[in-house]
Design a protein around this motif. Structure first.
Motif, PDB file in Angstrom:
ATOM      1  N   ALA A 216       0.831  -1.208   0.000  1.00  0.00           N
ATOM      2  CA  ALA A 216       0.000   0.000   0.000  1.00  0.00           C
ATOM      3  C   ALA A 216       0.867   1.260   0.000  1.00  0.00           C
ATOM      4  CB  ALA A 216      -0.933  -0.006   1.207  1.00  0.00           C
ATOM      5  N   LEU A 217       1.924   1.265   0.794  1.00  0.00           N
ATOM      6  CA  LEU A 217       2.835   2.414   0.797  1.00  0.00           C
ATOM      7  C   LEU A 217       3.548   2.559  -0.539  1.00  0.00           C
ATOM      8  CD1 LEU A 217       4.511   2.350   4.331  1.00  0.00           C
ATOM      9  CD2 LEU A 217       2.637   3.800   3.524  1.00  0.00           C
ATOM     10  N   GLU A 218       3.892   1.437  -1.144  1.00  0.00           N
ATOM     11  CA  GLU A 218       4.537   1.466  -2.455  1.00  0.00           C
ATOM     12  C   GLU A 218       3.614   2.128  -3.487  1.00  0.00           C
ATOM     13  OE1 GLU A 218       5.670  -1.807  -5.860  1.00  0.00           O
ATOM     14  OE2 GLU A 218       6.086  -2.335  -3.751  1.00  0.00           O
ATOM     15  N   ILE A 219       2.353   1.765  -3.464  1.00  0.00           N
ATOM     16  CA  ILE A 219       1.389   2.376  -4.388  1.00  0.00           C
ATOM     17  C   ILE A 219       1.213   3.855  -4.067  1.00  0.00           C
ATOM     18  CG2 ILE A 219      -1.010   2.370  -5.156  1.00  0.00           C
ATOM     19  CD1 ILE A 219      -1.073  -0.635  -4.556  1.00  0.00           C
ATOM     20  N   ALA A 220       1.125   4.173  -2.785  1.00  0.00           N
ATOM     21  CA  ALA A 220       0.934   5.568  -2.374  1.00  0.00           C
ATOM     22  C   ALA A 220       2.062   6.460  -2.881  1.00  0.00           C
ATOM     23  CB  ALA A 220       0.823   5.656  -0.856  1.00  0.00           C
ATOM     24  N   ASN A 221       3.279   5.940  -2.885  1.00  0.00           N
ATOM     25  CA  ASN A 221       4.440   6.716  -3.327  1.00  0.00           C
ATOM     26  C   ASN A 221       4.633   6.679  -4.838  1.00  0.00           C
ATOM     27  OD1 ASN A 221       5.271   7.610  -0.758  1.00  0.00           O
ATOM     28  ND2 ASN A 221       6.357   5.687  -0.363  1.00  0.00           N
ATOM     29  N   ASN A 222       3.806   5.933  -5.530  1.00  0.00           N
ATOM     30  CA  ASN A 222       3.943   5.761  -6.975  1.00  0.00           C
ATOM     31  C   ASN A 222       3.267   6.903  -7.731  1.00  0.00           C
ATOM     32  OD1 ASN A 222       4.405   4.592  -9.525  1.00  0.00           O
ATOM     33  ND2 ASN A 222       2.435   3.544  -9.469  1.00  0.00           N
ATOM     34  N   THR A 223       3.756   8.103  -7.508  1.00  0.00           N
ATOM     35  CA  THR A 223       3.235   9.290  -8.174  1.00  0.00           C
ATOM     36  C   THR A 223       4.318  10.351  -8.136  1.00  0.00           C
ATOM     37  OG1 THR A 223       1.606  11.082  -8.015  1.00  0.00           O
ATOM     38  CG2 THR A 223       2.150   9.960  -5.992  1.00  0.00           C
ATOM     39  N   GLU A 224       4.252  11.300  -9.069  1.00  0.00           N
ATOM     40  CA  GLU A 224       5.251  12.369  -9.082  1.00  0.00           C
ATOM     41  C   GLU A 224       4.942  13.454  -8.066  1.00  0.00           C
ATOM     42  OE1 GLU A 224       5.377  14.112 -12.923  1.00  0.00           O
ATOM     43  OE2 GLU A 224       3.316  14.844 -12.879  1.00  0.00           O
ATOM     44  N   TYR A 225       3.775  13.385  -7.451  1.00  0.00           N
ATOM     45  CA  TYR A 225       3.383  14.391  -6.468  1.00  0.00           C
ATOM     46  C   TYR A 225       3.795  13.968  -5.058  1.00  0.00           C
ATOM     47  CZ  TYR A 225       0.520  16.367 -10.221  1.00  0.00           C
ATOM     48  OH  TYR A 225       0.091  16.933 -11.392  1.00  0.00           O
ATOM     49  N   GLY A 226       3.675  14.904  -4.115  1.00  0.00           N
ATOM     50  CA  GLY A 226       3.996  14.606  -2.725  1.00  0.00           C
ATOM     51  C   GLY A 226       3.402  15.647  -1.796  1.00  0.00           C
ATOM     52  N   LEU A 227       2.089  15.815  -1.876  1.00  0.00           N
ATOM     53  CA  LEU A 227       1.455  16.875  -1.083  1.00  0.00           C
ATOM     54  C   LEU A 227       0.899  16.344   0.235  1.00  0.00           C
ATOM     55  CD1 LEU A 227       0.793  19.848  -0.917  1.00  0.00           C
ATOM     56  CD2 LEU A 227      -1.306  19.405  -2.212  1.00  0.00           C
ATOM     57  N   THR A 228      -0.255  15.668   0.201  1.00  0.00           N
ATOM     58  CA  THR A 228      -0.827  15.146   1.432  1.00  0.00           C
ATOM     59  C   THR A 228      -1.107  13.655   1.310  1.00  0.00           C
ATOM     60  OG1 THR A 228      -3.218  15.371   0.970  1.00  0.00           O
ATOM     61  CG2 THR A 228      -2.045  17.350   1.689  1.00  0.00           C
ATOM     62  N   GLY A 229      -1.302  13.037   2.448  1.00  0.00           N
ATOM     63  CA  GLY A 229      -1.684  11.633   2.502  1.00  0.00           C
ATOM     64  C   GLY A 229      -2.185  11.317   3.895  1.00  0.00           C
ATOM     65  N   ALA A 230      -2.884  10.188   4.007  1.00  0.00           N
ATOM     66  CA  ALA A 230      -3.391   9.768   5.305  1.00  0.00           C
ATOM     67  C   ALA A 230      -3.290   8.255   5.419  1.00  0.00           C
ATOM     68  CB  ALA A 230      -4.839  10.212   5.498  1.00  0.00           C
ATOM     69  N   VAL A 231      -3.163   7.792   6.662  1.00  0.00           N
ATOM     70  CA  VAL A 231      -3.140   6.364   6.956  1.00  0.00           C
ATOM     71  C   VAL A 231      -4.161   6.086   8.055  1.00  0.00           C
ATOM     72  CG1 VAL A 231      -1.773   4.409   7.770  1.00  0.00           C
ATOM     73  CG2 VAL A 231      -0.702   6.141   6.321  1.00  0.00           C
ATOM     74  N   ILE A 232      -5.035   5.131   7.799  1.00  0.00           N
ATOM     75  CA  ILE A 232      -6.005   4.701   8.806  1.00  0.00           C
ATOM     76  C   ILE A 232      -5.554   3.335   9.299  1.00  0.00           C
ATOM     77  CG2 ILE A 232      -8.434   4.383   9.336  1.00  0.00           C
ATOM     78  CD1 ILE A 232      -7.817   7.139   8.168  1.00  0.00           C
ATOM     79  N   SER A 233      -5.123   3.271  10.548  1.00  0.00           N
ATOM     80  CA  SER A 233      -4.599   2.013  11.094  1.00  0.00           C
ATOM     81  C   SER A 233      -4.575   2.072  12.620  1.00  0.00           C
ATOM     82  CB  SER A 233      -3.186   1.740  10.572  1.00  0.00           C
ATOM     83  OG  SER A 233      -2.659   0.559  11.121  1.00  0.00           O
ATOM     84  N   ARG A 234      -4.760   0.905  13.232  1.00  0.00           N
ATOM     85  CA  ARG A 234      -4.574   0.771  14.675  1.00  0.00           C
ATOM     86  C   ARG A 234      -3.205   0.166  14.995  1.00  0.00           C
ATOM     87  NH1 ARG A 234     -10.214  -1.395  14.605  1.00  0.00           N
ATOM     88  NH2 ARG A 234     -11.624   0.173  15.498  1.00  0.00           N
ATOM     89  N   ASN A 235      -2.440  -0.134  13.980  1.00  0.00           N
ATOM     90  CA  ASN A 235      -1.141  -0.778  14.150  1.00  0.00           C
ATOM     91  C   ASN A 235      -0.071   0.303  14.276  1.00  0.00           C
ATOM     92  OD1 ASN A 235       1.445  -1.985  13.513  1.00  0.00           O
ATOM     93  ND2 ASN A 235       0.330  -3.791  12.785  1.00  0.00           N
ATOM     94  N   ARG A 236       0.460   0.478  15.492  1.00  0.00           N
ATOM     95  CA  ARG A 236       1.424   1.536  15.738  1.00  0.00           C
ATOM     96  C   ARG A 236       2.700   1.348  14.923  1.00  0.00           C
ATOM     97  NH1 ARG A 236       1.662   6.508  16.227  1.00  0.00           N
ATOM     98  NH2 ARG A 236      -0.258   6.241  17.423  1.00  0.00           N
ATOM     99  N   ALA A 237       3.139   0.125  14.735  1.00  0.00           N
ATOM    100  CA  ALA A 237       4.349  -0.125  13.950  1.00  0.00           C
ATOM    101  C   ALA A 237       4.149   0.325  12.503  1.00  0.00           C
ATOM    102  CB  ALA A 237       4.724  -1.606  13.999  1.00  0.00           C
ATOM    103  N   ASN A 238       2.968   0.086  11.954  1.00  0.00           N
ATOM    104  CA  ASN A 238       2.702   0.517  10.583  1.00  0.00           C
ATOM    105  C   ASN A 238       2.596   2.035  10.472  1.00  0.00           C
ATOM    106  OD1 ASN A 238       2.783  -2.052   9.561  1.00  0.00           O
ATOM    107  ND2 ASN A 238       0.568  -2.320   9.464  1.00  0.00           N
TER     108      ASN A 238
END
Length: 298
Positions: A216-238
């Motif tokens: 999922a992170l690999e896909i998220a970074n697969n763009t030429e942009y880098g403005l905002t993003g969010a992660v919904i998770s209860r896993n602190r390590a992630n």
């Protein structure tokens, strides 16, 4: 500037010059008495300004400083260990608030496959409940997009999306009495598809399925942009992994990817999202100033 003097304004004092960017933009950027440029807009125009500002013109005795806040292709990542209702609510609010006409809007939803169907189903359900119409009405969630050009561009992308993904809801527009587009959700979109890569700036969100959180992170970074993003998770390590590996200027945990608060969440991105100048932060004012060191010996 001559244009100011002709308008009866003293040189160096500029409140507002009417006209399209195509008419006045190059003139203002190129002028040797222009010293500083602060721009918010598209990737292509930002690149043009950055390039033109680098050229030194006759009579110019300084290097022009540029702040550029450009586009985004922002993603919300949903982990398998997540509050799925929060995830769905965050995607809908971030994708369709202001009719998706925000550089920080969620235009990509990247969901770990374990919970993909549940999140997609709930987002579609919530999206179908949104009221589109007169923004002066209290019950209206989404008004029109800004003009005919925006309407045409977004509808063209919706047609592209119909070829690249599975239309789940929306996909319709009406420009008879305004420029209204139904909030649109596409599912099962390839990470390299155009609607996953190109800024649409409208109420369209594309869903992509990830094998696991790292994917999922690999896909998220697969763009030429880098403005905002969010992660919904209860896993602190992630979440900690995302803190270091999700490459955006503004990253949010367990909330949507829009709505930065000035003075609390300095805003700005990198890569093709701009110069990461962080408007609303303590260093932003300094970018508009010129430092001078004075020493005196007694």
């Amino acid at each position: 500037m001559e244009v100011l003097e002709e308008a009866g304004l003293p040189a160096g004092v500029l409140n507002y010059i009417p006209g399209s960017g195509a008419e006045v933009g190059d003139y203002l950027v190129d002028h040797p008495r222009t010293r500083f440029i602060s721009f918010t807009g598209s990737r292509d125009v930002g690149i043009r300004i950055y390039e033109r500002a680098a050229k030194v013109h006759p009579g110019q005795i300084w290097l022009k400083r540029v702040i550029a806040e450009m586009g985004g292709k922002d993603a919300i990542v949903v982990d398998k260990e997540a509050d799925l209702e929060l995830a769905a609510q965050s995607i809908v609010a971030s994708a369709f608030g202001f009719s998706g006409q925000k550089c920080s809007a969620c235009s990509r939803a990247i969901i770990v496959e374990d919970v993909y169907d549940q999140v997609l189903s709930r987002v579609v359900e919530l999206t179908k409940q949104l009221n589109v119409g007169d923004p002066a009405e209290q019950a209206t969630f989404m008004g029109p997009v800004i003009d005919q050009n925006a309407y045409n561009k977004i509808m063209e992308y919706i047609e592209i999306g119909k070829q690249e993904g599975r239309l789940m809801t929306g996909g319709e527009g009406d420009d008879a009495k305004g420029f209204f587009i139904q909030p649109t959700v596409f599912a099962d979109v390839d990470p390299n598809a155009r609607i996953m890569q190109e800024e649409i700036f409208g109420p369209v969100v594309a869903f992509a399925k990830a094998r696991d959180f790292d994917h999922a992170l690999e896909i998220a970074n697969n763009t030429e942009y880098g403005l905002t993003g969010a992660v919904i998770s209860r896993n602190r390590a992630n979440l900690e992994k995302a803190r270091h590996e999700f490459h955006v200027g503004n990253l949010y945990f367990n909330r949507g990817c829009t709505g930065a608060i000035v003075g609390y969440q300095p805003f700005g991105g990198f890569n093709m999202s701009g110069t990461d100048s962080k408007a609303g932060g303590p260093d932003y004012l300094i970018l508009h100033m010129q430092a001078k060191t004075v020493s005196e010996m007694f």
